[in-house]
Write an enzyme that holds these catalytic residues in place. Structure first.
Site, PDB file in Angstrom:
ATOM      1  N   HIS A  65      13.251  -0.054  55.084  1.00 14.33           N
ATOM      2  CA  HIS A  65      14.384  -0.994  55.159  1.00 14.33           C
ATOM      3  C   HIS A  65      15.723  -0.262  55.284  1.00 14.33           C
ATOM      4  O   HIS A  65      16.734  -0.710  54.745  1.00 14.33           O
ATOM      5  CB  HIS A  65      14.408  -1.928  53.944  1.00 14.33           C
ATOM      6  CG  HIS A  65      13.184  -2.788  53.820  1.00 14.33           C
ATOM      7  ND1 HIS A  65      13.024  -3.973  54.500  1.00 14.33           N
ATOM      8  CD2 HIS A  65      12.039  -2.614  53.102  1.00 14.33           C
ATOM      9  CE1 HIS A  65      11.845  -4.503  54.204  1.00 14.33           C
ATOM     10  NE2 HIS A  65      11.225  -3.696  53.363  1.00 14.33           N
ATOM     11  N   ASN A 138      10.284 -10.740  52.610  1.00 16.71           N
ATOM     12  CA  ASN A 138      10.218 -10.438  54.037  1.00 16.71           C
ATOM     13  C   ASN A 138      10.306 -11.728  54.841  1.00 16.71           C
ATOM     14  O   ASN A 138      10.336 -12.824  54.279  1.00 16.71           O
ATOM     15  CB  ASN A 138       8.906  -9.714  54.378  1.00 16.71           C
ATOM     16  CG  ASN A 138       8.898  -8.263  53.938  1.00 16.71           C
ATOM     17  OD1 ASN A 138       9.943  -7.648  53.769  1.00 16.71           O
ATOM     18  ND2 ASN A 138       7.718  -7.703  53.760  1.00 16.71           N
ATOM     19  N   TYR A 348      10.873   0.388  42.904  1.00 13.39           N
ATOM     20  CA  TYR A 348      12.232   0.193  43.406  1.00 13.39           C
ATOM     21  C   TYR A 348      13.268   0.928  42.571  1.00 13.39           C
ATOM     22  O   TYR A 348      14.152   1.597  43.108  1.00 13.39           O
ATOM     23  CB  TYR A 348      12.550  -1.299  43.495  1.00 13.39           C
ATOM     24  CG  TYR A 348      12.020  -1.911  44.767  1.00 13.39           C
ATOM     25  CD1 TYR A 348      12.884  -2.380  45.745  1.00 13.39           C
ATOM     26  CD2 TYR A 348      10.652  -1.995  45.000  1.00 13.39           C
ATOM     27  CE1 TYR A 348      12.404  -2.932  46.923  1.00 13.39           C
ATOM     28  CE2 TYR A 348      10.154  -2.541  46.174  1.00 13.39           C
ATOM     29  CZ  TYR A 348      11.035  -3.005  47.131  1.00 13.39           C
ATOM     30  OH  TYR A 348      10.553  -3.538  48.299  1.00 13.39           O
TER      31      TYR A 348
END
EC number: 1.11.1.6
Length: 492
Positions: A65, A138, A348
């Site tokens: 991303h 997404n 993350y």
């Protein structure tokens, strides 16, 4: 003097140039030299500082991303769902919550075209009164894999060849031929929706199964859906090639200019709700990220709307340093045992600390807007001024206490420790159903994309045969048509 009141900001700009430390610079165009043509002197601190800052402007780009665009706005509740959740920002219709959204491609670099066939990221950070809630999804409702252990491998397969730095289909098809569950996502990836026209005409999905808990402690599985009010639009290959050849940032430009012109993009938020006690009633595992929840069985329920009405003020500060994290939940919304979600909850924050540093949550775009308190201190680039004497818990010298307990899912988990696949795989029904729902011309474009990918020279006969077997199991005519165009006899 309180140093926290004098952080560097454009509001403190002087009418003349200065060094980073505030000293005036009387000549910002010429280096300090011995004579007009002599060597540069090392004592030209301004030159050294200017160059050294410039060579450190870039930070590591996101491992996935990397290419993306952000915008700000608000979420407004339109329907009462307090029977499902005690989340404060969903407490009543009319409640508004500020937010920031980041749209992105997945695989390629920061400056790559926005017209490539690639999943798109759709990540939303809401600054609620009870902490930040990040819904990191997404534009497809499914993913290629169902276990987080496989995530580095699937990304490596999609990334460019480490030898040539060229993305090659043989690598993708080789790896995913070992994972028949990926076919359902290919039914989106090789479909027309594989290249969105722009970010405004794109759906968003939470992908994972989450849990909502009401004030009585009743838990339900949920899936989140964002539906654009302006409709879904996609590019076919010829259009994508033309647009990408003219402007590799067309989607970013479209988003920015639309908001600047007052044409604010809007999405409706819907949820699907499933009682965990009913999960055995379906022919799929509700915690499987390679599966959708059919809407005819589990209908969409409206929740609210999201409006993007403000462009970001600085691309680096509010896009590159923006850190989304599915681990950021609020009371009333919780995780599930979805294996992909469980892995992402760890991953993350780890990548943000690598990319932005240990204090990335202090950056204005990431910090919660509500009051908050913790004992996380110091570390690189900690710029918050704190004057507490007690940095531990509990303490008789500080009245900080535990927060009021809020409902979380309670259930007994039993079983043998093991590494295994889920029992209810059912890998081919959903992609077959999706294919059969299309008009003939759309089916034909889907077939052509498969034929093109499987025709690459390094795709072996074994790999082709495997994929034709999968396609045939999804829909016999689909497998036969692909095999016929490749001059291969189906094995089924």
């Amino acid at each position: 003097m309180d140093p926290s009141k004098y952080r560097p900001s454009s509001s403190f700009n002087t009418p003349f140039c200065t060094t980073n430390s505030g000293a005036p610079v009387w000549n910002n165009t010429c280096a300090l030299t011995v004579g007009s043509r002599g060597p540069i002197l090392l004592e030209d601190y301004h030159l050294v500082e200017k160059i050294q800052n410039f060579t450190r402007e870039r930070i590591p780009e996101r491992v996935v991303h990397a290419r993306g665009a952000s915008a700000k706005g608000f979420f407004e509740v339109t329907h009462d769902i307090t029977h499902l959740t005690c989340a404060d920002f969903l407490r009543a219709p009319g409640v508004q919550t500020p937010l920031i959204v980041r749209f992105s491609t997945v695989i390629h670099e920061r400056g790559s075209p926005e017209t490539i066939r690639d999943p798109r990221g759709f990540a939303v950070k809401m600054y609620t009164r009870g902490g930040n809630w990040d819904l990191v999804g997404n534009n497809f409702p499914v993913f290629f894999i169902r276990d987080g252990t496989q995530f580095p491998d699937v990304i490596h397969a999609f990334k460019p060849n480490p030898k040539s730095h060229i993305q090659e289909n043989w690598r993708i098809l080789d790896y995913l031929s070992h994972l028949p569950e990926s076919l359902n996502t290919f039914a989106w990836f090789y479909d027309d929706v594989g290249i969105p026209t722009d970010y405004r005409h794109m759906e968003g999905f939470g992908v994972h199964t989450f849990t909502m808990i009401n004030k009585e402690g009743k838990a339900n599985y949920v899936k989140f859906h964002w539906k654009p009010t302006c409709g879904v639009k996609c590019l076919l290959e010829e259009e994508a090639i033309r647009i990408g050849g003219e402007n590799h940032s067309h989607a970013t430009q479209d988003l920015y200019e639309s908001i600047a012109a007052g044409n604010y993009p809007e999405w409706k938020l819907y949820i699907q709700v499933m009682d965990p006690d009913h999960e055995d009633r379906f022919d799929f595992d509700p915690l499987d990220t390679t599966k959708i929840w059919p809407e005819e069985l589990i209908p969409l329920q409206p929740v609210g709307r999201m409006v993007l009405n403000k462009n970001i003020d600085n691309f680096f500060a509010e896009n590159e340093m923006l850190a989304m994290d599915p681990a950021h939940i609020v009371p009333g919304i919780y995780f599930s045992d979805d294996k992909m979600l469980q892995a992402r909850v760890f991953a993350y924050a780890d990548t943000h600390r690598h990319r932005l540093g240990p204090n990335y949550m202090l950056l204005p775009v990431n910090a919660p807007k509500c009051a908050h308190h913790n004992n996380s201190y110091d570390g690189y680039m900690n710029f918050v001024h704190r004057d507490e004497e007690v940095d531990y818990f509990p303490s008789k010298f500080d009245n900080t206490r535990n927060a009021e307990r809020f409902p979380t899912p309670l259930r007994i988990v039993t079983g043998q420790r093991d590494k295994c696949v889920i029992e209810k795989e059912n890998n081919f029904k959903q992609p077959g159903d999706r294919y059969r729902s299309w008009a003939p011309d759309r089916q034909d474009r889907f077939i052509n994309r498969w034929v093109k990918a499987l025709s690459e020279p390094r795709v072996t006969h074994e790999i082709r045969s495997t994929w034709i077997s999968y396609l045939t199991q999804a829909d016999r005519s689909l497998g036969q048509k692909v095999a016929s165009r490749l001059n291969i006899r189906p094995t089924m």
